[in-house]
Design an enzyme around this catalytic site. Structure first.
Site, mmCIF file in Angstrom:
data_model
loop_
_atom_site.group_PDB
_atom_site.id
_atom_site.type_symbol
_atom_site.label_atom_id
_atom_site.label_comp_id
_atom_site.label_asym_id
_atom_site.label_seq_id
_atom_site.Cartn_x
_atom_site.Cartn_y
_atom_site.Cartn_z
ATOM 1 C CE LYS A 192 -4.180 1.790 0.133
ATOM 2 N NZ LYS A 192 -5.031 1.733 -1.067
ATOM 3 C CG ASP A 224 -6.577 -0.595 -3.021
ATOM 4 O OD1 ASP A 224 -5.422 -0.871 -3.382
ATOM 5 O OD2 ASP A 224 -6.990 0.579 -2.918
ATOM 6 C CG ASP A 248 -4.715 -13.028 8.529
ATOM 7 O OD1 ASP A 248 -5.271 -14.083 8.136
ATOM 8 O OD2 ASP A 248 -4.853 -12.605 9.682
#
Length: 364
Positions: A192, A224, A248
């Site tokens: 990110k 994303d 995760d």
């Protein structure tokens, strides 16, 4: 005769049931290929809290350290779900990863042709999807400091710190490059970097490590965008490397492609998987303890059995035996045997024990 020591931690919920089926598969492997597997049992999770007052005892750690590999069932008990609890079953899982230096989590995601109709996707959209997640396991927000919760005059506050060092990033990225080199030579690094400073360092270090792997194509994706593409075009992926929390979440998302969490194996390694090198690892299925179905003989043991195959491959260098286990799972599925989580109308619904038996019958 090769001799291997395995620490067995069945854990909570369905853990003991699915681990037992994997152990029975291991017994067949032992007889067929003339290996000796010595099993040493320990407790972890909720059952360890009950018996030993801690989610991971010094005794269990000692058992693990004296072993060549660890087979773990599942951790989690709803009795300890209260957020006010000082100790939780999951503490044992985080602690064992840290204590044993298990920094690299390998999670293969394979869509079996026999299960293409068991998802909410059109078969043509997911057919032949086969990729691997490499998740950093001992850093990031799960382990970063400061990590605390406190009261203020304006209300409650809490903080978790996403912390990574250059060393932590480089070693996990190298695992990703090594796996990609053995597959389709395409590595996607997920971060990110448009928001997080830790991700900007992640991307920079990844680029530096890439210089040692000119034969592997490196691509960066924001987390994303990766989450979206996993659903839109899962066949695009080969090897994906990412940090702890992103990994995760993304691997649980990817589980819907395989039809069930009960189909996904996992390995947590203390080294880089290179040819001819035996690596200490902890092997556990991706699914949780599923306490609502524990003891009912309906849990899917295939993820744990496939996890066993990863143990044979990475920690024992037994590729032939690992292939045999994976092929036996494929054959059981091709003959129409299904546990309830992957059941199809035209198939035969079987329980945990029967599914394990079907796999074993294809090994002999």
């Amino acid at each position: 005769m090769a001799n291997f020591n395995i620490a067995v931690l069945p854990g909570d919920g369905i853990g003991p049931e699915v681990v037992n089926e994997a152990i029975e598969v291991l017994r067949v492997i032992s007889q067929k290929y003339n290996h000796k597997f010595t099993l040493n049992y320990g407790l972890i999770g909720g059952i360890a809290i009950d018996a030993e007052g801690t989610a991971l005892s010094d005794f269990t750690l000692k058992v693990c350290r004296k072993s060549d590999a660890v087979l773990l069932g599942a951790v989690g008990d709803p009795r300890y779900d209260n957020p006010e609890n000082d100790i939780r079953p999951e503490d044992g899982l985080l602690a064992i990863r840290k204590q044993l230096g298990l920094f690299a989590n390998i999670r293969p995601v394979k869509v079996y042709k026999e299960l293409e109709n068991n998802t909410r996707f059109k078969p043509e959209a997911i057919s032949a999807a086969d990729f691997v997640f490499v998740r950093e396991l001992t850093g990031g927000a799960y382990f970063g400091r400061p990590k605390r919760r406190w009261e203020t005059t304006r209300g409650r506050r809490a903080v978790d710190s996403m912390v990574y060092s250059e060393h932590e990033i480089a070693r996990i990225v190298k695992v990703g490059f090594e796996l990609a080199r053995k597959r389709k030579k395409h590595l996607i690094s997920v971060d990110k970097a448009n928001v997080l400073m830790s991700s900007r360092l992640w991307r920079q270090v990844t680029e530096e490590v890439a210089e040692d792997y000119p034969d592997v194509t490196l691509e960066h994706l924001l987390v994303d965008a990766c989450a979206m593409r996993l659903i839109q075009d899962p066949r695009y992926f080969d090897v994906v490397v990412t940090e702890n929390m992103f990994g995760d979440i993304l691997t649980d998302e990817a589980s819907v492609l395989a039809g069930s969490l009960g189909m996904l194996p996992s390995a947590s390694l203390a080294g880089v998987p290179e040819a001819g090198i035996k690596i200490f690892g902890l092997y556990e299925p991706v699914h949780g303890s599923a306490p609502t179905i524990a003891g009912k003989d309906i849990a899917n043991p295939l993820a744990t059995i496939l996890t066993l195959a990863m143990m044979l491959r990475y920690s024992f260098n037994l590729d032939t035996e690992a292939d045999a286990v994976e092929n036996a799972v494929q054959k059981a599925l091709s003959q129409g045997y299904r546990t309830s989580d992957i059941m199809d109308e035209s198939c035969t619904n079987v329980g945990t024990c029967k599914m394990g038996q079907m796999v074993r019958e294809h090994l002999v």
